[in-house]
Design a protein around this motif. Structure first.
Motif, PDB file in Angstrom:
ATOM      1  N   GLU A 158       0.849  -1.206   0.000  1.00 36.09           N
ATOM      2  CA  GLU A 158       0.000   0.000   0.000  1.00 36.09           C
ATOM      3  C   GLU A 158       0.883   1.255   0.000  1.00 36.09           C
ATOM      4  OE1 GLU A 158      -3.360   0.138   0.089  1.00 36.09           O
ATOM      5  OE2 GLU A 158      -3.742   2.191   0.779  1.00 36.09           O
ATOM      6  N   LYS A 159       2.033   1.138   0.672  1.00 40.17           N
ATOM      7  CA  LYS A 159       2.892   2.313   0.840  1.00 40.17           C
ATOM      8  C   LYS A 159       4.277   1.812   1.233  1.00 40.17           C
ATOM      9  CE  LYS A 159       2.371   6.660   3.429  1.00 40.17           C
ATOM     10  NZ  LYS A 159       1.631   7.252   4.555  1.00 40.17           N
ATOM     11  N   THR A 206       7.339  -1.712  -4.687  1.00 43.16           N
ATOM     12  CA  THR A 206       6.569  -0.501  -4.969  1.00 43.16           C
ATOM     13  C   THR A 206       5.087  -0.779  -4.715  1.00 43.16           C
ATOM     14  OG1 THR A 206       6.485  -1.158  -7.282  1.00 43.16           O
ATOM     15  CG2 THR A 206       8.105   0.520  -6.715  1.00 43.16           C
ATOM     16  N   VAL A 207       4.331   0.287  -4.651  1.00 43.36           N
ATOM     17  CA  VAL A 207       2.890   0.203  -4.385  1.00 43.36           C
ATOM     18  C   VAL A 207       2.244  -0.728  -5.418  1.00 43.36           C
ATOM     19  CG1 VAL A 207       0.749   1.559  -4.343  1.00 43.36           C
ATOM     20  CG2 VAL A 207       2.858   2.485  -3.342  1.00 43.36           C
TER      21      VAL A 207
END
Ligand SMILES: [Zn+2]
Ligand SMILES: [Zn+2]
Length: 342
Positions: A67-68, A77-78
């Motif tokens: 998510e983050k 990565t997201v």
């Protein structure tokens, strides 16, 4: 976010609304899409194995979507599909450096010492995150990270070699992985010992020779099936004194009995006839290693480790369903693996 938590040891889990945890520079925030309910969680809820600090979100078998990420995270990565290695260690002490990080004095297990996966989100350090291949569904990714990983570690600790024979005690979530992994190791014959007909039938479907321990003496039966020899490796995946002793009794000359599941009770062995005279070994197995996870993911990706067949039952992120699933595990019911899919 919603989280299902242990508030007081020995009591039912409860729902709490808690804040989404902040992320550090090297952390990853994961939106949880699957969290396995493990037999260990039964012990945590009951207080047999202490959980602290309370209240705490249980759940150490986690898969989800990034998510983050923290500012220093380079590998993810997201939107990445991921699964989580449950032991958060210091990465610096002698045990961590030696690749035996389960003995790290600073180790914290998610869902036991820090908030786990019975929730909508979790934060873990980047080094605990593994990319989940597209071929592996999230539910399978979650259970790979505990039951399958522990089974692989047990076979590694027992030094199983090709053409050896194996007996697996207990065809639960660990057993189903263990018998398939034993075949990957090149085992000549795999015996699956259980008292539940449904589990024995499933083991047989995976190519194991079923041994019904509810009928007669399983030790005598294994002797008969192996021409009086016994097996090279016995894995004890039940956690009872009686099956621990049987695992030792099952092994052949130079055999290894690997004990994986927990009991607080002691067990007896006849030291000369069951151990010394055979130069048998009793091996303790604790957790698994991060270094074992890539092989496991690869075996699952290529369907050599098949967790799709009647193995997983899913429940929502809902407190009564989770408590009920834990009750059923406590009673050694039919469930092999239950996974929360929020
Ligand atoms: Zn587990
Ligand atoms: Zn360490």
């Amino acid at each position: 976010m919603k989280a299902i938590r242990l508030i007081k040891s020995g009591s039912l889990l409860e729902t709490q609304e808690i804040a989404i945890p902040p992320i550090g520079l090297c952390d990853v925030l994961i939106q949880i899409t699957a969290a396995g309910i493990c037999h260990s969680d039964v012990h945590y809820r009951a207080g047999v194995s202490p959980v602290e600090p309370l209240p705490l979100t249980l759940g150490h078998e986690v898969a989800g979507i990034v998510e983050k990420v923290g500012a220093d995270v380079k590998g993810f990565t997201v939107g990445d599909r991921v699964c989580v290695h449950y032991l958060v260690t210091c990465a610096q002490c002698l045990s961590c450096q030696a690749g035996t990080e389960q003995f790290c004095p600073a180790a914290e297990m998610i869902g036991k010492h820090r908030d786990g996966g019975y929730a909508e989100f979790i934060v873990v350090p980047e080094r605990n995150v593994f990319r989940l291949p597209d071929e592996i569904p999230f539910e399978q990714g979650a259970i790979l990270m505990c039951s399958s990983a522990t089974s692989l570690h047990a076979l590694n600790k027992a030094r199983l070699r090709s053409c050896e024979t194996v007996a697996i005690f207990g065809v639960g979530g660990l057993g189903i992985s263990a018998l398939q992994l034993a075949e990957h190791f090149g085992a000549a014959e795999v015996f699956a010992v259980d008292i539940n007909p449904r589990k024995l039938e499933l083991a047989e479907r995976f190519g194991a020779i079923p041994v019904d321990a509810s009928v007669g003496n399983p030790v005598a039966r294994i002797r008969e099936l192996t021409g009086g020899r016994g097996v090279d490796v016995a894995l004890e995946l039940v956690g009872l004194p009686v099956t621990m002793r049987q695992a030792v009794q099952f092994v052949a000359i130079l055999g290894r009995a690997a004990l994986v599941c927990l009991t607080r009770e002691t067990f007896e062995i006849a030291s000369y006839s069951e151990l010394l005279n055979k130069e048998a070994e009793i091996i303790g197995v604790s957790d698994h290693l991060a270094s074992e996870i890539p092989l496991l993911l690869d075996l699952a990706r290529t369907a050599k480790l098949d967790l799709s067949q009647d193995i997983i039952r899913t429940v929502p992120l809902e407190v009564s369903a989770v408590n009920r699933a834990l009750d059923r595990l406590e009673e050694f019911g039919d469930d092999l693996r239950v996974v929360i899919t929020p």
